[in-house]
Write an enzyme that holds these catalytic residues in place. Structure first.
Site, short mmCIF file in Angstrom:
data_model
loop_
_atom_site.label_atom_id
_atom_site.label_comp_id
_atom_site.label_asym_id
_atom_site.label_seq_id
_atom_site.Cartn_x
_atom_site.Cartn_y
_atom_site.Cartn_z
N ARG A 67 0.86 -1.19 0.00
CA ARG A 67 0.00 0.00 0.00
C ARG A 67 0.89 1.23 0.00
O ARG A 67 1.70 1.42 0.90
CB ARG A 67 -0.90 -0.01 1.23
N ARG A 181 -4.53 3.44 17.29
CA ARG A 181 -5.28 2.79 16.20
C ARG A 181 -5.02 3.58 14.93
O ARG A 181 -4.35 4.61 14.95
CB ARG A 181 -6.78 2.84 16.57
N GLY A 451 -16.78 -6.13 1.77
CA GLY A 451 -16.80 -7.57 2.02
C GLY A 451 -17.06 -7.99 3.45
O GLY A 451 -17.29 -9.17 3.72
N CYS A 456 -14.52 -0.96 4.49
CA CYS A 456 -13.54 -0.28 3.64
C CYS A 456 -14.19 0.26 2.36
O CYS A 456 -13.73 1.26 1.80
CB CYS A 456 -12.41 -1.23 3.27
N GLY A 457 -15.22 -0.39 1.89
CA GLY A 457 -15.93 0.06 0.68
C GLY A 457 -17.01 1.09 0.98
O GLY A 457 -17.79 1.45 0.09
#
Ligand code: SRM
Ligand code: SF4
Length: 533
Positions: A67, A181, A451, A456-457
């Site tokens: 990433r 985090r 998912g 995340c989407g």
């Protein structure tokens, strides 16, 4: 170390960070490359490598994901070419994904190649440092910053400055490599909130103060002489499997020149006081809950070393969100930016080389990513438009995609992500095609697939959000989705909520078809009508 952390038992991740800082990995890359992934210490391999943006993929062991960081989503054609070369060497295993944070991830990476890959990155000014685990993620900015005639502030420089501060100009910065985090930062510069400010831990949205309310003058001042430009601050937005919250106003306004210091102050407060006992309760909003907004704000002021100015009464987000796909005039006379639709953000080496070529031949070599996982090529002269439009790449990456495909977003899903409860990207593409065969649309409908509940989407920002789950049917466990609706982006953004739970994916198409007809004005095609009669 934090006051909270010293008084509570440490979770597994706090322990591994306390044993060895994630950034220590940086000097061990050569060693790992010669050891190979199977012989490596598992904690280094599965967790600490994420501090340099390298992710072990349990779904495809030995084939890592990398990433990057793409401040404001901007890269050059030379950088894109290096990224393409990296994935090209892995044949069918190599591909890349544009992410929902205006960023890119590479796939198929072999550990033995890391030293060479990092050298190549260095040569063109790319970095993947601090892009995973308990670090600040890619900082998003307006995708048409510096191009848009209606923009209020060009976010590019500020985003870069924040990244440089956080990462010590890409070298790695231990001051901010052990947060409780992950942490998300976004800066909106236009009127349409292109960055989804509301879903970030810390976000800056354009807002004017009356002259006299504040000492120094800001960048938008020449256009609005009686007003001073700056940003209202939002804090605490996040999604997690346990809880999702939109960011709330801090009741603070900063001039652009104070944004970097403000980021530093907020991060220091989060780093030193954020809760570290339970990772499901460690994001910034949990600290704000514990303290109350007033105490949090006062602590930020302490770190900043001065009082915060109260927020401007209103911000300047007053447009619907744009998707930037298609051809648009820039503020520079005679120049255009062109948005290409990249289906679910997935690229292969060939496509990446071609994008780099188009950016060079027709533009100035610049390429941009959007949070919708698409690409913008800026600086294309009027005189080049006609030839640009004959390029065959546009058959694959359209500038005028169908209305449903246009707004489709999908997270990685089961193909590469071990958290996934369902396959997403391929399923999303097949579903859109099937729905478009049945229906005609008058407006885009924003469908986001994710998912698992990590989101995340971003299903909560979609018109229709689909979140992977497992569901039961006829005594069998099947891949399914929870359906979210009501996400509003741009002006008056707010999060959608779950309206239907546990639909088996195999039964989803007619349900989506119905929703699209009932709620979004879709019409059944003539052919579909004949079949259904
Ligand atoms: Fe994410 C974890 C992919 C944006 C919330 N995310 C993961 C991991 C790293 C899990 C893993 O190790 O497999 C996924 C990597 C899968 C892979 O192989 O690609 C992953 N997240 C992604 C990307 C690639 C989705 C995409 O297809 O675009 C996005 C990368 C962004 C980037 O460039 O940095 C991505 N993730 C997001 C977002 C959206 C956003 O930032 O706007 C969210 C929700 C917003 C937020 O964080 O508040 C998000 N990801 C999570 C979470 C839940 C965080 C939490 O507080 O609980 C996890 C799990 C975790 O961190 O423990 C996670
Ligand atoms: Fe993986 Fe879940 Fe994030 Fe999708 S939402 S990328 S499945 S962690």
């Amino acid at each position: 170390m934090t006051d909270t952390a010293t008084t509570t038992s440490l979770n597994k991740f706090e322990k591994l960070k306390a044993e060895k800082d994630g950034l220590a990995i940086k000097s061990e890359i050569e060693k790992f490359a010669s050891l190979g992934w199977e012989a490596m210490n598992e904690t280094d391999r599965d967790h600490r490598l994420k501090w340099v943006g390298v992710f072990f993929r349990p779904v495809t062991p030995g084939k890592f994901m990398m990433r990057l960081r793409m401040p404001n989503g901007i890269l050059t054609s030379s950088q894109m070419r290096v990224l393409a070369q990296v994935v090209q060497r892995y044949g069918d295993d190599g591909c890349a994904d544009i992410t929902t944070r205006q960023n890119i991830q590479l796939r198929g990476i072999r550990i033995e190649d890391l030293p060479d890959i990092f050298n190549r990155f260095d040569a063109v000014g790319l970095t993947s440092i601090q892009s995973g685990m308990d670090n600040v993620r890619n900082i998003t900015g307006d995708p048409v910053a510096g191009l848009d005639a209606d923009e209020l502030y060009d976010t590019r420089e500020l985003v870069q400055q924040i990244q440089d501060m956080l990462t010590n100009k890409g070298e790695g910065n231990p001051e901010f490599s052990n947060l409780p985090r992950k942490f998300n930062i976004a800066i909106a510069g236009g009127r349409d909130n292109s960055v989804h400010a509301e879903i970030n831990d810390l976000a800056f949205v354009p807002a004017f103060k009356e002259a006299g309310e504040q000492g120094s003058r800001g960048a938008g001042e020449q256009n609005f002489p009686s007003k001073i430009f700056g940003f209202n601050i939002l804090v605490g937005g996040f999604f997690s499997a346990k809880r999702c919250e939109a960011a709330i106003p801090l009741n603070a306004w900063v001039a652009p020149e104070d944004v970097v210091a403000l980021c530093r102050a907020v991060l220091e407060v989060f780093r030193d006081h954020g809760p570290r006992a339970n990772r499901q309760k460690s994001r910034l909003m949990w600290l704000i809950d514990e303290w109350g907004l007033d105490k949090f704000r006062a602590e930020v002021e302490n770190r900043l070393g001065k009082s915060l100015i109260s927020a401007a009464p209103k911000d300047e987000i007053d447009w619907e969100k744009r998707d930037h796909i298609g051809i648009y005039k820039q503020k520079q006379a005679g120049l255009n930016y062109i948005g290409l639709h990249i289906p679910v953000g997935r690229l292969d080496a060939e496509g990446m080389f071609e994008i780099a070529r188009l950016a060079e031949v027709y533009g100035t070599g610049e390429i941009r990513f959007t949070v919708e996982q698409n690409i913008v090529i800026p600086n294309i002269a009027d005189s080049n438009l006609a030839t640009f439009l004959t390029e065959t790449l546009l058959e694959r990456f359209s500038i005028n995609p169908s209305l449903l495909a246009r707004s489709l977003v999908s997270c990685t899903g089961a193909q590469f992500c071990n958290f996934a409860l369902i396959e997403t990207k391929n399923r999303a593409l097949v579903m859109i095609k099937a729905l478009e065969e049945e229906l005609t649309f008058t407006n885009p409908v924003r469908i986001h697939w994710t998912g698992c509940p990590n989101s995340c989407g971003q299903p909560q920002v979609a018109d229709i959000g689909l979140m992977g789950t497992k569901t039961r049917k006829n005594g069998k466990t099947l891949e399914g989705v929870d359906i979210y609706m009501g996400g509003k982006v741009g002006k008056d953004a707010h999060l959608g909520t779950c309206v239907i739970k546990g639909i088996p994916c195999e039964d989803l198409q007619p349900i989506l078809q119905d929703l699209l007809i009932q709620k979004f004005g879709a019409k059944l095609n003539k052919e579909a009508l004949v079949v259904s009669n």
